[in-house]
Design a protein around this motif. Structure first.
Motif, PDB file in Angstrom:
ATOM      1  N   GLU A  41      -8.378  -1.306   0.680  1.00 50.34           N
ATOM      2  CA  GLU A  41      -8.922   0.113   0.374  1.00 50.34           C
ATOM      3  C   GLU A  41      -9.001   0.871   1.517  1.00 50.34           C
ATOM      4  O   GLU A  41      -8.590   2.022   1.380  1.00 50.34           O
ATOM      5  CB  GLU A  41     -10.532  -0.518   0.090  1.00 50.34           C
ATOM      6  CG  GLU A  41     -11.362   1.068  -0.077  1.00 50.34           C
ATOM      7  CD  GLU A  41     -12.964   0.416  -0.599  1.00 50.34           C
ATOM      8  OE1 GLU A  41     -13.535   1.406  -1.114  1.00 50.34           O
ATOM      9  OE2 GLU A  41     -13.248  -0.626  -0.380  1.00 50.34           O
ATOM     10  N   GLU A  42      -9.135   0.594   2.855  1.00 50.54           N
ATOM     11  CA  GLU A  42      -9.198   1.242   4.024  1.00 50.54           C
ATOM     12  C   GLU A  42      -7.640   1.919   4.198  1.00 50.54           C
ATOM     13  O   GLU A  42      -7.672   3.049   4.340  1.00 50.54           O
ATOM     14  CB  GLU A  42      -9.614   0.681   5.151  1.00 50.54           C
ATOM     15  CG  GLU A  42      -9.727   1.334   6.599  1.00 50.54           C
ATOM     16  CD  GLU A  42     -10.285   0.612   7.627  1.00 50.54           C
ATOM     17  OE1 GLU A  42     -10.115   1.045   8.749  1.00 50.54           O
ATOM     18  OE2 GLU A  42     -10.992  -0.533   7.351  1.00 50.54           O
ATOM     19  N   SER A  43      -6.638   1.026   4.173  1.00 50.50           N
ATOM     20  CA  SER A  43      -5.135   1.590   4.517  1.00 50.50           C
ATOM     21  C   SER A  43      -4.918   2.433   3.550  1.00 50.50           C
ATOM     22  O   SER A  43      -4.173   3.644   3.754  1.00 50.50           O
ATOM     23  CB  SER A  43      -4.376   0.360   4.496  1.00 50.50           C
ATOM     24  OG  SER A  43      -4.269  -0.319   3.386  1.00 50.50           O
ATOM     25  N   LEU A  59      -6.563   4.205   1.433  1.00 52.52           N
ATOM     26  CA  LEU A  59      -7.504   5.886   1.673  1.00 52.52           C
ATOM     27  C   LEU A  59      -7.101   6.563   2.899  1.00 52.52           C
ATOM     28  O   LEU A  59      -6.855   7.587   2.639  1.00 52.52           O
ATOM     29  CB  LEU A  59      -9.115   5.683   1.472  1.00 52.52           C
ATOM     30  CG  LEU A  59      -9.581   4.905   0.334  1.00 52.52           C
ATOM     31  CD1 LEU A  59     -10.995   4.781   0.587  1.00 52.52           C
ATOM     32  CD2 LEU A  59      -9.359   6.165  -0.883  1.00 52.52           C
ATOM     33  N   THR A  60      -6.800   5.704   3.816  1.00 55.70           N
ATOM     34  CA  THR A  60      -6.087   6.552   4.693  1.00 55.70           C
ATOM     35  C   THR A  60      -4.894   7.155   4.581  1.00 55.70           C
ATOM     36  O   THR A  60      -4.586   8.457   5.124  1.00 55.70           O
ATOM     37  CB  THR A  60      -5.936   5.566   6.089  1.00 55.70           C
ATOM     38  OG1 THR A  60      -7.281   4.834   6.420  1.00 55.70           O
ATOM     39  CG2 THR A  60      -5.486   6.208   7.385  1.00 55.70           C
ATOM     40  N   GLU A  61      -3.948   6.474   4.041  1.00 53.42           N
ATOM     41  CA  GLU A  61      -2.456   6.927   3.617  1.00 53.42           C
ATOM     42  C   GLU A  61      -2.571   7.970   2.739  1.00 53.42           C
ATOM     43  O   GLU A  61      -1.912   8.872   2.846  1.00 53.42           O
ATOM     44  CB  GLU A  61      -1.525   5.799   3.235  1.00 53.42           C
ATOM     45  CG  GLU A  61      -1.299   4.960   4.176  1.00 53.42           C
ATOM     46  CD  GLU A  61       0.038   4.138   4.038  1.00 53.42           C
ATOM     47  OE1 GLU A  61       1.099   4.681   3.412  1.00 53.42           O
ATOM     48  OE2 GLU A  61      -0.091   2.867   3.920  1.00 53.42           O
ATOM     49  N   ASN A  72      -5.102  10.179   2.448  1.00 53.25           N
ATOM     50  CA  ASN A  72      -5.756  11.525   3.125  1.00 53.25           C
ATOM     51  C   ASN A  72      -4.502  11.945   3.961  1.00 53.25           C
ATOM     52  O   ASN A  72      -4.467  13.137   4.035  1.00 53.25           O
ATOM     53  CB  ASN A  72      -6.857  10.983   4.023  1.00 53.25           C
ATOM     54  CG  ASN A  72      -8.136  10.825   3.011  1.00 53.25           C
ATOM     55  OD1 ASN A  72      -8.410  11.428   2.264  1.00 53.25           O
ATOM     56  ND2 ASN A  72      -8.739   9.785   3.656  1.00 53.25           N
ATOM     57  N   LEU A  73      -3.545  11.020   4.820  1.00 57.19           N
ATOM     58  CA  LEU A  73      -2.374  11.477   5.373  1.00 57.19           C
ATOM     59  C   LEU A  73      -1.626  12.345   4.598  1.00 57.19           C
ATOM     60  O   LEU A  73      -1.005  13.291   5.076  1.00 57.19           O
ATOM     61  CB  LEU A  73      -1.884  10.473   6.250  1.00 57.19           C
ATOM     62  CG  LEU A  73      -2.450   9.664   7.281  1.00 57.19           C
ATOM     63  CD1 LEU A  73      -1.992   8.555   7.806  1.00 57.19           C
ATOM     64  CD2 LEU A  73      -2.712  10.785   8.439  1.00 57.19           C
ATOM     65  N   LYS A  74      -1.534  11.897   3.182  1.00 57.24           N
ATOM     66  CA  LYS A  74      -0.517  12.619   2.463  1.00 57.24           C
ATOM     67  C   LYS A  74      -1.174  13.932   1.659  1.00 57.24           C
ATOM     68  O   LYS A  74      -0.617  14.469   0.754  1.00 57.24           O
ATOM     69  CB  LYS A  74      -0.021  11.626   1.369  1.00 57.24           C
ATOM     70  CG  LYS A  74       0.593  10.513   1.828  1.00 57.24           C
ATOM     71  CD  LYS A  74       2.259  10.970   1.801  1.00 57.24           C
ATOM     72  CE  LYS A  74       3.133   9.895   2.192  1.00 57.24           C
ATOM     73  NZ  LYS A  74       4.523  10.101   2.312  1.00 57.24           N
ATOM     74  N   SER A  88       0.883  -1.253   0.079  1.00 53.48           N
ATOM     75  CA  SER A  88      -0.083   0.080  -0.156  1.00 53.48           C
ATOM     76  C   SER A  88       0.984   1.384  -0.037  1.00 53.48           C
ATOM     77  O   SER A  88       0.582   2.213  -0.710  1.00 53.48           O
ATOM     78  CB  SER A  88      -1.211  -0.100   1.297  1.00 53.48           C
ATOM     79  OG  SER A  88      -0.292   0.011   2.212  1.00 53.48           O
ATOM     80  N   LYS A  89       2.235   1.254   0.693  1.00 56.30           N
ATOM     81  CA  LYS A  89       2.894   2.481   0.623  1.00 56.30           C
ATOM     82  C   LYS A  89       3.578   2.607  -0.591  1.00 56.30           C
ATOM     83  O   LYS A  89       3.527   3.816  -1.071  1.00 56.30           O
ATOM     84  CB  LYS A  89       4.187   2.199   1.646  1.00 56.30           C
ATOM     85  CG  LYS A  89       3.714   2.211   3.200  1.00 56.30           C
ATOM     86  CD  LYS A  89       4.719   1.736   4.132  1.00 56.30           C
ATOM     87  CE  LYS A  89       4.450   1.752   5.401  1.00 56.30           C
ATOM     88  NZ  LYS A  89       5.364   1.438   6.426  1.00 56.30           N
ATOM     89  N   LYS A 131      -5.981  13.946  -2.493  1.00 56.17           N
ATOM     90  CA  LYS A 131      -7.565  14.011  -2.664  1.00 56.17           C
ATOM     91  C   LYS A 131      -7.936  13.268  -4.084  1.00 56.17           C
ATOM     92  O   LYS A 131      -7.327  13.589  -5.112  1.00 56.17           O
ATOM     93  CB  LYS A 131      -8.369  15.261  -2.528  1.00 56.17           C
ATOM     94  CG  LYS A 131      -7.857  15.711  -1.038  1.00 56.17           C
ATOM     95  CD  LYS A 131      -8.163  15.025   0.059  1.00 56.17           C
ATOM     96  CE  LYS A 131      -7.875  15.759   1.579  1.00 56.17           C
ATOM     97  NZ  LYS A 131      -8.279  14.810   2.509  1.00 56.17           N
TER      98      LYS A 131
END
Length: 202
Positions: free
Chosen positions: A137-139, A141-143, A145-147, A105-106, A150
């Protein structure tokens, strides 16, 4: 009278001996000529046989050398192909391992981050197979958003086994990071380097 007869007999003997000697000399000369011809013919025949044998031997030697050279080339080609296949397997295993790890994901976020900074890139979508969409999907979208990235869409597509694709500008452009595409790219990059190393080892 007796003397004349004796002289006649002597003359006949002498003529007979001379004639015999001449005939003998002729026979010897003819025999020598025939013997020389036989020896010459035999020598020519022997020379021809030797020349043909040498020529045939040269052909056999050349054919053997050519066969050895070809066998060597075939062996080298086969070895290189075997190394290339093994290299592809190793690359594929490593790509699969990377895509199966927590770093996957990263990696996707890093790629998306690069594309998001491109002013020509619009409507960025990350295309994954259905299973990976559920898992990530969850991880993801979270990462994202953190970055502060959008407007990224996740899409499912089961046309490829693993990895991901980046879709830009409403799907008009795709960048393929699937397992197969990355394996191809890395194998094509590494193969010439491995071939060069094999060349050095010859």
């Amino acid at each position: 009278m007796e003397v004349q007869l004796q002289e006649l007999i002597e003359q006949i003997k002498k003529d007979g001996v001379d004639a015999a000697e001449i005939q003998a000399e002729s026979i010897l000369k003819s025999a020598r000529a025939e013997a020389e011809k036989i020896i010459s013919d035999a020598q020519n025949h022997a020379d021809k046989i030797i020349a043909e044998a040498k020529s045939e031997n040269a052909k056999i030697v050349k054919s053997g050398e050519d066969a050895i050279r070809q066998a060597g080339r075939n062996l080298l080609i086969s070895f290189r192909e075997s190394v290339a296949r093994e290299l592809r397997v190793i690359v594929s295993e490593n790509v699969n391992a990377m895509y199966s790890s927590n770093e996957f994901s990263k990696l996707i976020v890093k790629v998306v981050e690069c594309w998001a900074g491109n002013p020509d890139a619009e409507d960025i979508s990350v295309v994954l197979n259905s299973e990976d969409v559920k898992l990530l999907e969850e991880s993801l979208l979270t990462e994202l958003n953190l970055k502060m990235i959008k407007g990224i869409t996740l899409k499912a597509n089961d046309d490829f086994d693993g990895g991901f694709r980046i879709s830009l500008n409403n799907g008009s452009v795709y960048y393929d990071y699937s397992v197969e595409a990355v394996t191809d790219m890395l194998s094509n990059y590494l193969s010439p380097k491995v071939a060069a190393l094999l060349k050095e080892a010859e």
